[in-house]
Design a protein around this motif. Structure first.
Motif, PDB file in Angstrom:
ATOM      1  N   ALA A  38       0.134   6.202  10.639  1.00  0.00           N
ATOM      2  CA  ALA A  38       1.064   7.224  10.162  1.00  0.00           C
ATOM      3  C   ALA A  38       0.500   7.893   8.924  1.00  0.00           C
ATOM      4  CB  ALA A  38       2.421   6.597   9.848  1.00  0.00           C
ATOM      5  N   ALA A  39       0.929   9.126   8.694  1.00  0.00           N
ATOM      6  CA  ALA A  39       0.514   9.869   7.513  1.00  0.00           C
ATOM      7  C   ALA A  39       1.723  10.601   6.953  1.00  0.00           C
ATOM      8  CB  ALA A  39      -0.591  10.860   7.855  1.00  0.00           C
ATOM      9  N   LEU A  40       1.783  10.694   5.640  1.00  0.00           N
ATOM     10  CA  LEU A  40       2.864  11.421   4.992  1.00  0.00           C
ATOM     11  C   LEU A  40       2.563  12.910   5.053  1.00  0.00           C
ATOM     12  CD1 LEU A  40       5.480  11.235   3.276  1.00  0.00           C
ATOM     13  CD2 LEU A  40       3.982  11.263   1.258  1.00  0.00           C
ATOM     14  N   ALA A  41       3.432  13.674   5.712  1.00  0.00           N
ATOM     15  CA  ALA A  41       3.246  15.119   5.836  1.00  0.00           C
ATOM     16  C   ALA A  41       3.981  15.883   4.752  1.00  0.00           C
ATOM     17  CB  ALA A  41       3.715  15.593   7.216  1.00  0.00           C
ATOM     18  N   ALA A  54       4.019   1.291   1.840  1.00  0.00           N
ATOM     19  CA  ALA A  54       3.657  -0.118   1.673  1.00  0.00           C
ATOM     20  C   ALA A  54       2.328  -0.364   2.359  1.00  0.00           C
ATOM     21  CB  ALA A  54       4.743  -1.017   2.262  1.00  0.00           C
ATOM     22  N   ASP A  55       1.416   0.604   2.202  1.00  0.00           N
ATOM     23  CA  ASP A  55       0.168   0.600   2.966  1.00  0.00           C
ATOM     24  C   ASP A  55      -1.033   0.090   2.173  1.00  0.00           C
ATOM     25  OD1 ASP A  55       0.567   2.929   1.463  1.00  0.00           O
ATOM     26  OD2 ASP A  55      -0.606   4.192   2.785  1.00  0.00           O
ATOM     27  N   GLY A  56      -0.795  -0.760   1.189  1.00  0.00           N
ATOM     28  CA  GLY A  56      -1.864  -1.549   0.610  1.00  0.00           C
ATOM     29  C   GLY A  56      -2.695  -0.886  -0.462  1.00  0.00           C
ATOM     30  N   VAL A  57      -3.747  -1.608  -0.849  1.00  0.00           N
ATOM     31  CA  VAL A  57      -4.554  -1.212  -2.006  1.00  0.00           C
ATOM     32  C   VAL A  57      -5.238   0.135  -1.807  1.00  0.00           C
ATOM     33  CG1 VAL A  57      -6.576  -2.503  -1.200  1.00  0.00           C
ATOM     34  CG2 VAL A  57      -6.283  -2.067  -3.652  1.00  0.00           C
ATOM     35  N   ARG A  58      -5.573   0.482  -0.586  1.00  0.00           N
ATOM     36  CA  ARG A  58      -6.206   1.784  -0.308  1.00  0.00           C
ATOM     37  C   ARG A  58      -5.167   2.787   0.211  1.00  0.00           C
ATOM     38  NH1 ARG A  58      -9.737  -2.229   1.087  1.00  0.00           N
ATOM     39  NH2 ARG A  58     -11.814  -2.131   0.106  1.00  0.00           N
ATOM     40  N   SER A  59      -3.995   2.722  -0.287  1.00  0.00           N
ATOM     41  CA  SER A  59      -2.853   3.483   0.197  1.00  0.00           C
ATOM     42  C   SER A  59      -3.112   4.982   0.346  1.00  0.00           C
ATOM     43  CB  SER A  59      -1.677   3.290  -0.764  1.00  0.00           C
ATOM     44  OG  SER A  59      -0.605   4.144  -0.436  1.00  0.00           O
ATOM     45  N   ALA A  60      -2.964   5.463   1.573  1.00  0.00           N
ATOM     46  CA  ALA A  60      -3.038   6.897   1.825  1.00  0.00           C
ATOM     47  C   ALA A  60      -1.785   7.595   1.316  1.00  0.00           C
ATOM     48  CB  ALA A  60      -3.230   7.159   3.314  1.00  0.00           C
ATOM     49  N   VAL A  61      -0.649   6.894   1.335  1.00  0.00           N
ATOM     50  CA  VAL A  61       0.583   7.483   0.818  1.00  0.00           C
ATOM     51  C   VAL A  61       0.443   7.729  -0.679  1.00  0.00           C
ATOM     52  CG1 VAL A  61       3.065   7.174   0.518  1.00  0.00           C
ATOM     53  CG2 VAL A  61       1.954   6.379   2.626  1.00  0.00           C
TER      54      VAL A  61
END
Length: 394
Positions: free
Chosen positions: A128-131, A157-164
């Motif tokens: 998933a990606a935040l649009a 809640a996508d971790g240390v390399r968070s894309a969000v």
């Protein structure tokens, strides 16, 4: 911001699932998007301190997890030769902080959390990606391979390399290498009898702890350049670095197979984020405040985040105000402890060990005092899913 009715959680780790359960119990329709093909966690065991257990009381899981506590008797800090630098006890820790320290496999906690959600709440193999982060008058939007989702609240809640995190704060430098790598194993060790301990050497540490199911959780860390790997296998690397350390370390290594060993470089967020929210999106856990594992608080703080976020889900500024100062202070303390434990020079390590032993003799609760203000935390709301929990355990 009005009360959110639909929440999308990006990331199905411990923090994301705890948030999903807490939000579900607040009456929100929750969807968890996990990019992996299953919820099988990356990692070995997790240490849950009384602060996280009180947070789990909020979702009705605290007492069940407390029942998995295995540490009893003495434990503490040692040197590679086996000399004790500091001693502590499970009973004293439980008395000081209102509950036990629980070590369990991450998969056990993931399984318990997922069981508290509706069957269709978790979607795996769902990148998933935040649009659009949304605003008070506009829903947030998340894109997936199956289409777009709108939500009143999105949880990163996508971790240390968070894309969000990168989408919300593109100018933030993100996580940096902490300077050391870690190895972890969870294995049966026939006949093993030992006191739970952590051992500090020169630029290296080792920890060995019993689990309730009879297995042993062991971890190690060493200063090393990022991206390194053993020329043969990671068990051999552990033997080279720790094979001559005190018992039960040789027995643990003898029982370990190369495929049992997990190795990961450690990264942390050195520059705190300006906030843990933007628009209708909130960050939690490593996505917000990744820290070295030296205090064992990474997962604990993610669980705290999750229950506080559910409490403040209609006011994300209040969530940031409640969480950013606390987690920033704990992350900085974790960095300081990591530097102390991994001192490389002979003189520095000798001075450190002498000071630790002297302080321990002056006050046996030295180890426990370092968790004052951390392990004694309590959630802002009563445990609305487990009102039966004794007050001393909250």
């Amino acid at each position: 911001m009005t009360q959110p009715r639909r929440a999308v959680v990006i990331g199905g780790g411990i923090g994301g699932l705890t948030a999903a359960v807490a939000l579900h119990r607040r009456g929100l329709h929750v969807t968890v998007l996990e990019r992996a093909r299953s919820l099988e966690p990356v990692g070995a065991a997790i240490s849950l301190a009384p602060n996280a257990l009180r947070a789990l009381d909020v979702i009705g899981l605290g007492d069940e997890i407390r029942g998995l506590a295995a540490w009893s008797g003495d434990g503490g800090l040692r040197t590679p030769s086996g000399r004790w630098l500091s001693r502590s006890s499970a009973e004293r820790a439980a008395e000081r902080f209102g509950g036990p320290l629980v070590l369990l496999h991450r998969a056990t906690l993931i399984e318990r959390l997922a069981a508290l959600l509706p069957a269709d709440a978790v979607r795996t193999d769902a990148a998933a990606a935040l649009a659009d982060s949304g605003d008070p008058g506009r829903a947030a939007r998340v894109t997936t391979a199956d289409g777009e989702l709108e939500a009143d609240l999105v949880v990163g809640a996508d971790g240390v390399r968070s894309a969000v995190r990168g989408a919300l704060f593109p100018r933030h430098p993100g996580a940096v290498y902490s300077g050391f790598t870690t190895w972890r194993v969870v294995i049966p060790v026939p006949g093993a009898r030992f006191a739970s301990h952590e051992t500090w050497g020169r630029g290296r540490i080792w920890g060995t702890h019993p689990l309730k199911d009879g297995r042993v959780y062991a971890y190690a860390a060493a200063l090393t350049p990022a991206g390194g790997r053993a020329p043969d296998d990671e068990k051999s690397e552990l033997l080279r670095r720790f094979g001559d350390w005190h018992d039960p370390i040789p027995a643990v290594l003898a029982a370990t197979r190369p495929e049992d060993v997990l190795r990961h470089d450690v990264h942390h967020i050195a520059e705190p984020l300006p906030a843990y929210h933007h628009g209708r999106v909130a960050l939690l856990g490593d996505a917000a405040h990744a820290m070295p594992p030296s205090l064992g608080q990474g997962g604990n703080q993610a669980i705290e985040d999750a229950t506080v976020l559910a409490h403040h889900c209609d006011d994300l500024a209040a969530y940031t105000a409640a969480r950013l100062p606390r987690t920033t202070a704990i992350a900085r303390q974790a960095v300081r402890v990591a530097r102390l434990s991994l001192i490389r020079s002979r003189a520095g390590a000798a001075l450190r060990d002498t000071a630790m032993a002297a302080l321990s003799k002056a006050g046996p609760a030295l180890f426990l005092r370092s968790f004052d203000g951390i392990a004694d935390w309590a959630p802002p709301q009563r445990p609305y899913a487990s009102e039966h929990t004794p007050a001393g355990n909250r």
